[in-house]
Design a protein around this motif. Structure first.
Motif, PDB file in Angstrom:
ATOM      1  N   SER A  17      33.002  40.677  35.140  1.00 53.00           N
ATOM      2  CA  SER A  17      34.409  41.041  35.044  1.00 53.00           C
ATOM      3  C   SER A  17      35.194  39.968  34.304  1.00 53.00           C
ATOM      4  O   SER A  17      34.826  38.791  34.311  1.00 53.00           O
ATOM      5  N   LEU A  18      36.268  40.413  33.701  1.00 54.61           N
ATOM      6  CA  LEU A  18      37.250  39.520  33.082  1.00 54.61           C
ATOM      7  C   LEU A  18      38.624  40.145  33.279  1.00 54.61           C
ATOM      8  O   LEU A  18      38.747  41.370  33.354  1.00 54.61           O
ATOM      9  N   ARG A  19      39.648  39.287  33.305  1.00 52.18           N
ATOM     10  CA  ARG A  19      41.017  39.784  33.309  1.00 52.18           C
ATOM     11  C   ARG A  19      41.750  39.183  32.126  1.00 52.18           C
ATOM     12  O   ARG A  19      41.872  37.958  32.024  1.00 52.18           O
ATOM     13  N   GLN A  82      42.382  44.405  33.567  1.00 49.49           N
ATOM     14  CA  GLN A  82      41.257  44.038  34.423  1.00 49.49           C
ATOM     15  C   GLN A  82      40.037  44.815  33.955  1.00 49.49           C
ATOM     16  O   GLN A  82      40.062  46.053  33.932  1.00 49.49           O
ATOM     17  N   MET A  83      38.993  44.106  33.596  1.00 47.74           N
ATOM     18  CA  MET A  83      37.797  44.738  33.039  1.00 47.74           C
ATOM     19  C   MET A  83      36.627  44.455  33.981  1.00 47.74           C
ATOM     20  O   MET A  83      36.241  43.289  34.168  1.00 47.74           O
ATOM     21  N   ASN A  84      36.088  45.504  34.571  1.00 49.07           N
ATOM     22  CA  ASN A  84      34.945  45.393  35.478  1.00 49.07           C
ATOM     23  C   ASN A  84      33.740  46.107  34.888  1.00 49.07           C
ATOM     24  O   ASN A  84      33.876  46.919  33.973  1.00 49.07           O
ATOM     25  N   PRO A  88      27.635  45.422  27.051  1.00 52.90           N
ATOM     26  CA  PRO A  88      27.589  44.769  25.720  1.00 52.90           C
ATOM     27  C   PRO A  88      28.463  45.478  24.689  1.00 52.90           C
ATOM     28  O   PRO A  88      29.045  44.813  23.816  1.00 52.90           O
ATOM     29  N   GLU A  89      28.589  46.787  24.797  1.00 54.71           N
ATOM     30  CA  GLU A  89      29.412  47.523  23.825  1.00 54.71           C
ATOM     31  C   GLU A  89      30.906  47.285  23.997  1.00 54.71           C
ATOM     32  O   GLU A  89      31.708  47.746  23.175  1.00 54.71           O
ATOM     33  N   ASP A  90      31.307  46.575  25.038  1.00 56.45           N
ATOM     34  CA  ASP A  90      32.706  46.176  25.197  1.00 56.45           C
ATOM     35  C   ASP A  90      33.040  44.920  24.390  1.00 56.45           C
ATOM     36  O   ASP A  90      34.201  44.519  24.331  1.00 56.45           O
ATOM     37  N   THR A  91      32.022  44.315  23.790  1.00 54.67           N
ATOM     38  CA  THR A  91      32.250  43.119  22.971  1.00 54.67           C
ATOM     39  C   THR A  91      33.193  43.447  21.819  1.00 54.67           C
ATOM     40  O   THR A  91      32.952  44.378  21.051  1.00 54.67           O
TER      41      THR A  91
END
Length: 127
Positions: A17-19, A82-84, A88-91
């Motif tokens: 996850s990253l925010r 907020q990314m949970n 890899p395709e979210d790069t």
């Protein structure tokens, strides 16, 4: 006018996850529809998520529904992503964008509809 500054990007493993945060200058933040877009390597800039002026209405790209959440704090003039369950395709480079909008219903999803952009923050998801 409004100036936008993204932060929170980085390197994360798949499933993590990253925010992201996007802080806006100016005293009229609540007059702006705020959105997140992204641009992956060799790809066009694409819509990710949008929130209306008061945060009560949101919309998401199908590819991130159920995994990403957009929110805003008008008192802090900041919008969040907020990314949970990252893949890899979210790069991509993630950009926040703003459009001053009087309608409470408008939630644009095209990059050309937005007037102000941040510099972007890099998100890399390793497999």
């Amino acid at each position: 006018q409004v100036q936008l500054a993204e932060s929170g990007g980085g390197l994360v493993q798949a499933g993590g996850s990253l925010r992201l945060s996007c802080e806006a200058s100016g005293r009229t933040f609540s007059s702006y529809v705020m959105a997140w877009f992204r641009q992956g390597p060799g790809k066009k800039r694409e819509f990710v998520a949008v929130t209306g002026r008061d945060g009560s209405r949101t919309n998401y790209a199908d590819s991130v529904k159920g995994r990403f959440t957009i929110s805003r704090d008008n008192g802090k003039t900041t919008v969040y992503l907020q990314m949970n369950s990252l893949k890899p395709e979210d790069t991509a480079i993630y950009y926040c964008a703003a459009k001053r909008e009087y309608s409470t219903y408008w939630l644009g999803i095209e990059p050309s509809e937005y007037d102000y952009w941040g510099q972007g923050t890099h998100v890399t998801v390793s497999s």
